[in-house]
Structures are given as C-alpha cells and as structure tokens.
Design a protein around this motif. Sequence first.
Motif, short mmCIF file in Angstrom:
data_model
loop_
_atom_site.label_atom_id
_atom_site.label_comp_id
_atom_site.label_asym_id
_atom_site.label_seq_id
_atom_site.Cartn_x
_atom_site.Cartn_y
_atom_site.Cartn_z
N ALA A 157 -6.65 -1.23 -9.38
CA ALA A 157 -7.35 -0.21 -8.95
C ALA A 157 -6.75 1.26 -9.56
CB ALA A 157 -7.02 -0.08 -7.48
N MET A 158 -5.39 1.14 -9.61
CA MET A 158 -4.64 2.32 -10.31
C MET A 158 -5.04 2.38 -12.03
SD MET A 158 -1.15 4.27 -10.08
CE MET A 158 -1.19 4.71 -8.41
N ALA B 222 -8.24 5.91 -5.85
CA ALA B 222 -8.52 4.48 -6.33
C ALA B 222 -7.64 3.35 -5.52
CB ALA B 222 -7.79 4.38 -7.87
N LEU B 223 -6.57 3.88 -4.98
CA LEU B 223 -5.81 2.87 -4.01
C LEU B 223 -6.47 2.94 -2.62
CD1 LEU B 223 -2.30 4.05 -4.81
CD2 LEU B 223 -3.33 2.16 -5.68
N LEU B 224 -7.11 4.11 -2.26
CA LEU B 224 -7.72 4.05 -0.99
C LEU B 224 -9.00 3.13 -0.64
CD1 LEU B 224 -7.79 5.25 1.71
CD2 LEU B 224 -8.94 7.15 1.08
N LEU B 225 -9.82 3.05 -1.74
CA LEU B 225 -11.05 2.24 -1.67
C LEU B 225 -10.89 0.94 -1.46
CD1 LEU B 225 -13.10 4.10 -4.52
CD2 LEU B 225 -13.20 4.38 -2.10
N ILE C 108 2.34 3.08 -12.13
CA ILE C 108 1.81 1.60 -11.69
C ILE C 108 3.17 0.60 -11.92
CG2 ILE C 108 0.62 -0.20 -12.88
CD1 ILE C 108 -1.32 1.84 -13.82
N GLY C 109 3.93 1.02 -12.81
CA GLY C 109 5.36 0.12 -12.72
C GLY C 109 6.23 0.22 -11.66
N LEU D 80 0.86 -1.32 0.02
CA LEU D 80 -0.12 -0.08 0.03
C LEU D 80 0.95 1.20 0.04
CD1 LEU D 80 -2.66 1.44 0.30
CD2 LEU D 80 -2.65 1.13 2.87
N ILE D 81 2.02 1.19 0.71
CA ILE D 81 2.77 2.49 0.90
C ILE D 81 3.64 2.45 -0.31
CG2 ILE D 81 4.78 3.47 1.80
CD1 ILE D 81 3.57 2.02 4.64
N ALA D 82 3.85 1.56 -0.90
CA ALA D 82 4.67 1.77 -2.38
C ALA D 82 3.77 2.05 -3.42
CB ALA D 82 5.16 0.25 -2.88
N ALA D 83 2.76 1.56 -3.36
CA ALA D 83 1.77 2.33 -4.39
C ALA D 83 1.25 3.74 -4.13
CB ALA D 83 0.35 1.15 -4.35
N SER D 84 1.02 3.86 -2.81
CA SER D 84 0.62 5.31 -2.70
C SER D 84 1.72 6.23 -3.06
CB SER D 84 0.14 5.37 -1.33
OG SER D 84 -0.95 4.45 -0.97
N ALA D 85 3.04 5.98 -2.65
CA ALA D 85 4.25 6.60 -2.91
C ALA D 85 4.41 6.83 -4.65
CB ALA D 85 5.55 6.11 -2.37
#
Length: 431
Positions: free
Chosen positions: A405-406, A187-190, A370-371, A141-146
Amino acid sequence: MSPDVWMLLSFLALLLVGVPVAFSLGLAGAVGIVSGLSPAMLATLGTNTYNSVAKYPLIAIPLFILTGLIFERAGVAGRLVRFAQALIGPRHGGLALVAVLVCMIMGGMSGSGPADAAAVAMVMLPSMTRAGYPKPFSATLIAASASTAILIPPSVALILYSIVVPGVDLRALFAAGLFPGILAGLALLLPALWLSRHYRWESPDAGERPPLGESFKQALPALFAPVLILGGLRSGLFTPTEAAVAAVAYGVVVGLFLTRELGWRELWHLFGEAAVISGVVMLIIALAGIFAWAGTMLGTFRELAEWIIGLSDNGTLLLLFIMLAVLAAGMVLDAISIYLIMMPILIPVMQHFGWNPVWFGILLAMNIAIGQFTPPVAVNLMVTTQVARIRLEQTIGWAVIFVFAMALALLLVAMFPDIALWLPRILGYNV
C-alpha cells in the motif's frame, strides 16, 4: 585490491559480524586511510569527527528527540485517541482509523517513528484487542502508520538530509513532506478499513462514544503542537533549530501544568534518556565523517556514482533501481545511517539526471519509512510487537499488505513530483 575496495569490504564485513554501524563506519574509514593514503593521515581522525558534528542545524536533532519523549510521557497520545474516537465513533474499522490518525498527529510532534509507535501502541493495542482486532494486525498497522513520522514535519531524517545535501532548504523539505505523509497514511488506511469490515472487527454497537466537546478540550494542547512548530517556521518567527527549542518548552508546559502526567523527577530522567539517544545518533554522524572523508579522498564515491550512471541512460530505470536499493537498506539500517552512507554516492547521480533534490529527499524518506516496518529488522515493528507481546514473524503477512500500500503511495509521488513540491512552491520556498 584497490584501497576503496578494501574500505567497502571491511565495512560490510564489520556489519556482518555484528559491529555497530557507527564503529563499522569509523573503522572502515580508517582502513581506507591506511591502505590508500598514509598511516600518518590517521592524525585527521579527530578533525573529521569534530567537523561532522560541529554544525548548527544538528542541534535540532537532540531537541526534537527530547520533544518526542516529553509528549510520549505527557499523556498526549491517550487524549488524542479519545478525541479521535469521539469524532469517528464505534464502527467497523473505527479504531484502525483512530490508530492511523493519531500516529500521523504524533508524528507531527516527535519526528521519530519508533517513539511514535511506542506511544500509540501503549494506548491503542489494548482497546483494539478488546474490539476483536488480531494483535499481529494491530501491531503492524501502528508500526506502519508511525513510519509517517519520517515524512510529516518535524522529521529528524529530513533535518539530516538538509545537512548532507548542500543547498537544500529544510523548511522546503518540511513542507514537501506534508502531503506525501498524508498520502502514505491514506494508503495504509484503505486496506485497514477494508480488512476491518471484511472480517467484521469492532462491532458498531460496542463501546460508548466519548463526548466530543470534553475530549476536544483535553486534546487541544496536543493539537496545537504541530501548529506551533509549523506556524512558527512559516511565519519566520523560528528557524528550524529555534522551533525545536520552542517545541521542547511547550511540551514541558503541557506535561507539567496542563496534563499533569509529567513530574519534575521524570522530566529529569527524560533529559538523560534523550541525551543517550542523541549520543548514539551523534556518534554515528561523527564516525561517518571519517568514512565520508576517506571515501572522498580515495574517489570511492565518485567511482560508485559513475558506475551507477553507466548502468543505463534511462533516468526512470535508475531511479527505480535506487529506490529498491534504499528499500533493502531500510530493512537493516536506520535512516541516519542510510543518509550518511548513500548520499555521497547518490548526490552526483541526482545532479547528473537533474532530479529535484527536495523531491528526491522525500522519495528516499518514503522508502526508509517502508523499511521501518519491513522485516527482518523493522525498528517500528520491533517496538509494537514488544508492546503486544507477540513474535515478529506473526506480523509478516500483514506487513506485506501495508508495504504494498505504501509502495503505491511512493509510486504516485515519483510519477507526480508536484504532490511533494506544490506546497513549498506555494509557500515561496526555493525548490
């Protein structure tokens, strides 16, 4: 085989045997020059490398890298986390919400996904683990949000895009990235909130809620940083490069005199660390200049662009093909390399179909984001798994959820360009 084929094959071969991207680009360009032009043309190598980096807007890149390092070490992330916890309070998914929000705010200071991921992971992972979140979920989650740092201004990748694509206003790009960046965060949060409540991670009765007033005062210097950067750009007080200088100066003041978690000796080390990171980035840009010049002189990029255009008359279908190709590239290459390698090919395609260059740049940035958390390379995920002390393979299941999601957020921006273009138009920028 033709010289341009030799050049492309040598580039791929060098990458496969583990040669760094910068040297692969430079050596492949040299192969193209020798095989297709003349060995005497190797005398242009020095000129091409110099011309690639002798551009005033590039000064902003090392400065924003330094800004991210300063804010990372100045205790800003911890204060933002405390303020977000005071706003949200303990509840199912509360810390997941805090992690996403803090990553997005930190992205508005650093412009770098890995730096954002490192700063937030150090603060958030212990708290999330104590609250019952699995480490692989928290790290993913942190990696995606960052990764939203590549969209939310200031963005190092968007700075480079504005240099590679002629006629694109960097201020318009920064403004265009804001709403898609927020959309990506939502989109990540949901799914994060749904998963937290489904598995009942983090009890609503656990932990104390920090006092709102005190935590807001402590977080105020950090919250003001994006206002300073974006407000200065909008008002015309700063150019993007001057905004980077102002951000560094403000970060030094915050770290030395407000949070007092940064000392003069550590600041000196940060200058050195920023110089090393910037040197790597500039080396890639410099040696990519050889590859770009050789590809232009040989007609390689023009032929590849014509081949892509010839695949279909349907612009939507080709856009989907390009997005998938960029996503695949984002799994193994960094954003800077992708822009330098692919944009000479994609610019003619973009012009042929009349795609808005600002909107197209945001789509590319979302794909690259995303990558950044999609294995096998996943630079952000590598950072957070190191902090969490877990294996990268443990995060794959969670990563698939957040990639999907993203990707939906990306699809929305592709279908409705005004999500990206509305704000720069309102602000009067040329889009």
